[in-house]
Motif scaffolding. Structure first.
Motif, mmCIF file in Angstrom:
data_model
loop_
_atom_site.group_PDB
_atom_site.id
_atom_site.type_symbol
_atom_site.label_atom_id
_atom_site.label_comp_id
_atom_site.label_asym_id
_atom_site.label_seq_id
_atom_site.Cartn_x
_atom_site.Cartn_y
_atom_site.Cartn_z
ATOM 1 N N ASN A 59 35.779 50.605 27.978
ATOM 2 C CA ASN A 59 36.317 51.680 28.062
ATOM 3 C C ASN A 59 36.411 52.585 26.853
ATOM 4 N N GLY A 60 36.676 52.256 25.446
ATOM 5 C CA GLY A 60 37.386 53.568 23.807
ATOM 6 C C GLY A 60 38.096 53.540 24.207
ATOM 7 N N HIS A 61 39.257 52.756 24.942
ATOM 8 C CA HIS A 61 40.974 52.851 24.333
ATOM 9 C C HIS A 61 41.412 51.345 25.200
ATOM 10 N N LEU A 62 42.187 51.400 24.115
ATOM 11 C CA LEU A 62 43.173 49.856 24.706
ATOM 12 C C LEU A 62 44.102 50.378 25.904
ATOM 13 N N PRO A 63 43.997 49.067 26.899
ATOM 14 C CA PRO A 63 44.593 49.328 27.991
ATOM 15 C C PRO A 63 46.236 49.534 28.200
ATOM 16 N N THR A 64 46.788 50.039 29.374
ATOM 17 C CA THR A 64 48.172 49.998 29.521
ATOM 18 C C THR A 64 48.397 48.330 30.492
ATOM 19 N N GLN A 65 49.440 47.417 29.681
ATOM 20 C CA GLN A 65 49.767 46.893 30.999
ATOM 21 C C GLN A 65 48.901 46.657 32.431
ATOM 22 N N ILE A 66 49.197 47.861 33.298
ATOM 23 C CA ILE A 66 48.555 47.856 34.460
ATOM 24 C C ILE A 66 46.937 47.561 34.471
ATOM 25 N N GLU A 67 46.089 48.386 33.459
ATOM 26 C CA GLU A 67 44.931 48.058 33.711
ATOM 27 C C GLU A 67 44.310 46.913 32.904
ATOM 28 N N LEU A 68 45.262 46.054 31.889
ATOM 29 C CA LEU A 68 45.130 44.946 31.645
ATOM 30 C C LEU A 68 45.374 43.881 32.415
ATOM 31 N N ASN A 69 46.516 44.395 33.479
ATOM 32 C CA ASN A 69 46.519 43.647 34.330
ATOM 33 C C ASN A 69 45.533 43.241 35.709
ATOM 34 N N TYR A 70 45.291 44.912 35.863
ATOM 35 C CA TYR A 70 43.423 44.745 37.261
ATOM 36 C C TYR A 70 42.681 44.210 36.535
ATOM 37 N N PHE A 71 42.504 43.783 35.245
ATOM 38 C CA PHE A 71 40.612 43.583 34.610
ATOM 39 C C PHE A 71 41.163 42.336 34.618
ATOM 40 N N ARG A 72 42.217 41.715 34.691
ATOM 41 C CA ARG A 72 42.218 40.390 34.174
ATOM 42 C C ARG A 72 42.018 39.602 36.170
ATOM 43 N N LYS A 73 42.437 40.212 36.694
ATOM 44 C CA LYS A 73 42.143 40.186 37.854
ATOM 45 C C LYS A 73 40.471 40.250 38.723
ATOM 46 N N GLU A 74 40.322 40.922 37.350
ATOM 47 C CA GLU A 74 38.608 40.929 38.316
ATOM 48 C C GLU A 74 37.887 40.372 37.437
ATOM 49 N N LEU A 75 38.177 40.302 36.331
ATOM 50 C CA LEU A 75 37.706 39.323 35.708
ATOM 51 C C LEU A 75 37.655 37.619 36.378
ATOM 52 N N ALA A 76 38.484 37.125 37.230
ATOM 53 C CA ALA A 76 39.614 36.183 37.432
ATOM 54 C C ALA A 76 38.505 35.635 38.779
ATOM 55 N N ALA A 77 38.854 37.382 39.614
ATOM 56 C CA ALA A 77 38.040 36.886 40.263
ATOM 57 C C ALA A 77 36.825 36.580 40.733
ATOM 58 N N ASN A 78 35.664 37.101 39.708
ATOM 59 C CA ASN A 78 34.216 36.521 39.323
ATOM 60 C C ASN A 78 33.921 35.627 38.104
ATOM 61 N N TYR A 126 28.654 48.815 36.932
ATOM 62 C CA TYR A 126 30.206 47.571 36.423
ATOM 63 C C TYR A 126 30.271 46.453 37.335
ATOM 64 N N GLU A 127 30.185 46.111 38.419
ATOM 65 C CA GLU A 127 29.825 45.198 38.924
ATOM 66 C C GLU A 127 29.585 44.018 38.099
ATOM 67 N N GLN A 128 28.220 44.329 37.882
ATOM 68 C CA GLN A 128 27.553 43.426 37.742
ATOM 69 C C GLN A 128 27.963 42.985 35.478
ATOM 70 N N CYS A 129 28.388 43.862 35.313
ATOM 71 C CA CYS A 129 28.643 43.425 34.031
ATOM 72 C C CYS A 129 30.350 42.392 34.217
ATOM 73 N N ILE A 130 30.529 42.929 34.879
ATOM 74 C CA ILE A 130 31.895 42.258 35.112
ATOM 75 C C ILE A 130 31.785 40.224 35.578
ATOM 76 N N GLN A 131 30.504 40.456 36.371
ATOM 77 C CA GLN A 131 29.707 38.951 36.845
ATOM 78 C C GLN A 131 29.288 38.601 35.963
ATOM 79 N N ILE A 132 28.973 39.369 34.537
ATOM 80 C CA ILE A 132 28.107 39.001 33.135
ATOM 81 C C ILE A 132 29.296 38.164 32.758
ATOM 82 N N GLN A 133 30.106 38.500 31.940
ATOM 83 C CA GLN A 133 31.429 39.128 31.474
ATOM 84 C C GLN A 133 32.352 37.389 31.848
ATOM 85 N N ALA A 134 32.250 37.816 32.668
ATOM 86 C CA ALA A 134 33.276 36.403 33.335
ATOM 87 C C ALA A 134 32.459 34.938 34.094
ATOM 88 N N ASN A 135 31.646 35.313 34.003
ATOM 89 C CA ASN A 135 30.585 33.758 34.710
ATOM 90 C C ASN A 135 30.050 33.308 33.606
#
Ligand code: COA
Length: 381
Positions: A59-78, A126-135
């Motif tokens: 994303n080119g910037h560090l996440p806020t806590q809310i953004e990071l929590n959401y990102f972690r959830k997406e990784l975990a869900a995939n 984006y979904e493909q990227c999350i899937q690859i990174q999380a898998n």
């Protein structure tokens, strides 16, 4: 273009110092490595997490806590791999294949089983990227266990990226020191400007191919011992030294006399220091001190000393990461897969960047072969 100007033919070998693209993702300037403007030391000094760094690269910037929590959830869900992929891993684990070959083919397979793999909308990508990174961690840990005859362990959503991987790999919750070491190693391997595998991924992306093809291309490129495959070779060398009759100097000098490469040394870009190496060296020390693995750290110190003096070569990222990975309970055959599990974050960032302002990467070659030949029918050749 930096350094000596090289124009044609053989002097272009390796494209040394050629600038092939613009990027905002990472830079190496004066032997310092930065991600999106942050020196890698910033992440080490402030105990950043690997998932924060993935977010930064994408994303080119560090996440806020809310953004990071959401990102972690997406990784975990995939993070779960499908039964079909697990079945393939089981079959591969019974053959004597190199684990990098299995990873390369399995990531390709993720694309085969994803019905949206050919979709090129930004949401689908984006979904493909999350899937690859999380898998990736799940399938590497599963493969590691299957080849030992053990059942894979499902990912947990309450552990961070590094802790979850070690849990799935070893079947027990890792210590804080182990998590810190892997987290740091993952951050240090995440991106590295236009290294060979990232370049390969960008070339593939420039043809408007899909993300699974880009990552598969990159994994195949990382596998070679001149690139990511060096970490595995480093550990093989340390084992050979331990098992040899002579001392470190005798072993290394015989390799140098035979013009053999010493794995984990030298770098195309860094000439005085690889900035990632000092952190990995500290971790190798911390993880092994007072344990039976201390021998690998002590041998590494001797090897570093000898090669610096004999050849003036510096240890690169792969040298001490070998001892770090071994101390974390990872088989040496899987070392390069750990590199891939991290670097995939950088590959994805570069593929996304390539696609946002794409032009086909298609350089020229200088022809140095014969010319003007006349065709002779086969019966008179
Ligand atoms: N062992 C022995 N000699 C080495 C060496 C090594 N690891 N790395 C470089 N050299 C030698 C080269 O043979 C060359 O010698 P020469 O001038 O007598 O021919 C000289 O040092 C200069 O090499 P250089 O031009 O800097 O190498 P490169 O930029 O083409 O290659 C690497 C860089 C990384 C591929 C190379 O250093 C290497 O093969 N290292 C071992 C593999 C490795 O650790 N890879 C991971 C990289 S992160």
């Amino acid at each position: 273009m930096f350094g000596k100007k090289r124009k044609t033919g053989e002097s272009l070998a390796g494209l040394e110092n050629m600038i092939a693209c613009n990027t905002k993702i990472s830079s190496i300037i004066d032997d310092r490595l930065t991600y999106c403007g942050y020196d890698i030391g910033e992440f080490m000094d402030n105990n950043a997490s690997f998932d924060e760094v993935i977010y930064l690269l994408w994303n080119g910037h560090l996440p806020t806590q809310i953004e990071l929590n959401y990102f972690r959830k997406e990784l975990a869900a995939n993070s779960k791999i499908s039964d079909a992929v697990e079945q393939c891993l089981l079959i591969q684990s019974r053959k004597h294949l190199h684990p990098m070959s299995v990873l390369r083919s399995t990531v390709s397979l993720l694309g085969v089983y994803n019905l949206n793999a050919e979709m090129l909308t930004s949401e689908a990508i984006y979904e493909q990227c999350i899937q690859i990174q999380a898998n990736m961690p799940t399938l590497i840990a599963a493969f590691s266990r299957l080849r030992k005859g053990l059942d894979p362990i499902d990912p947990r959503d309450d552990l961070d990226f590094a802790a979850n991987f070690l849990y799935m790999l070893n079947g027990e919750e890792p210590s804080a020191t182990q998590v810190k070491a892997l987290n740091r190693a993952l951050i240090l391997h995440a991106d590295h400007e236009l290294n060979a595998s990232t370049f390969a991924a960008r070339v593939c992306a420039s043809t408007m191919s899909d993300i699974y093809s880009c990552v598969t291309t990159a994994i195949g490129t990382l596998k070679g011992p001149l690139h990511g495959g060096a970490n595995e070779q480093v550990f093989e060398m340390l084992k050979e030294i331990r098992d040899s009759d002579g001392d470190v100097a005798t072993y290394l000098q015989s390799k140098l006399d035979a013009n053999e490469l010493i794995m984990g040394f030298g770098h195309r870009v860094y000439k005085t220091v690889d900035p990632r190496q000092k952190y990995l060296k500290e971790m190798a020390d911390e993880l092994t001190r007072g344990t039976e693995d201390e021998i690998w750290y002590q041998l590494s110190l001797e090897v570093e000393d000898y090669i610096r003096n004999a050849k003036g070569l510096i240890p690169n990222v792969d040298f001490y990461s070998a001892t770090v990975y071994h101390a974390l309970g990872i088989d040496s055959a899987l070392f390069t897969l750990i590199f891939a599990m991290s670097r995939v974050s950088g590959w994805i960032a570069h593929v996304k960047e390539q696609k946002t302002k794409n032009r086909l990467i298609r350089p020229r070659s200088e022809y140095v072969g014969l010319s003007g030949l006349e065709y002779e029918p086969i019966n008179v050749r």
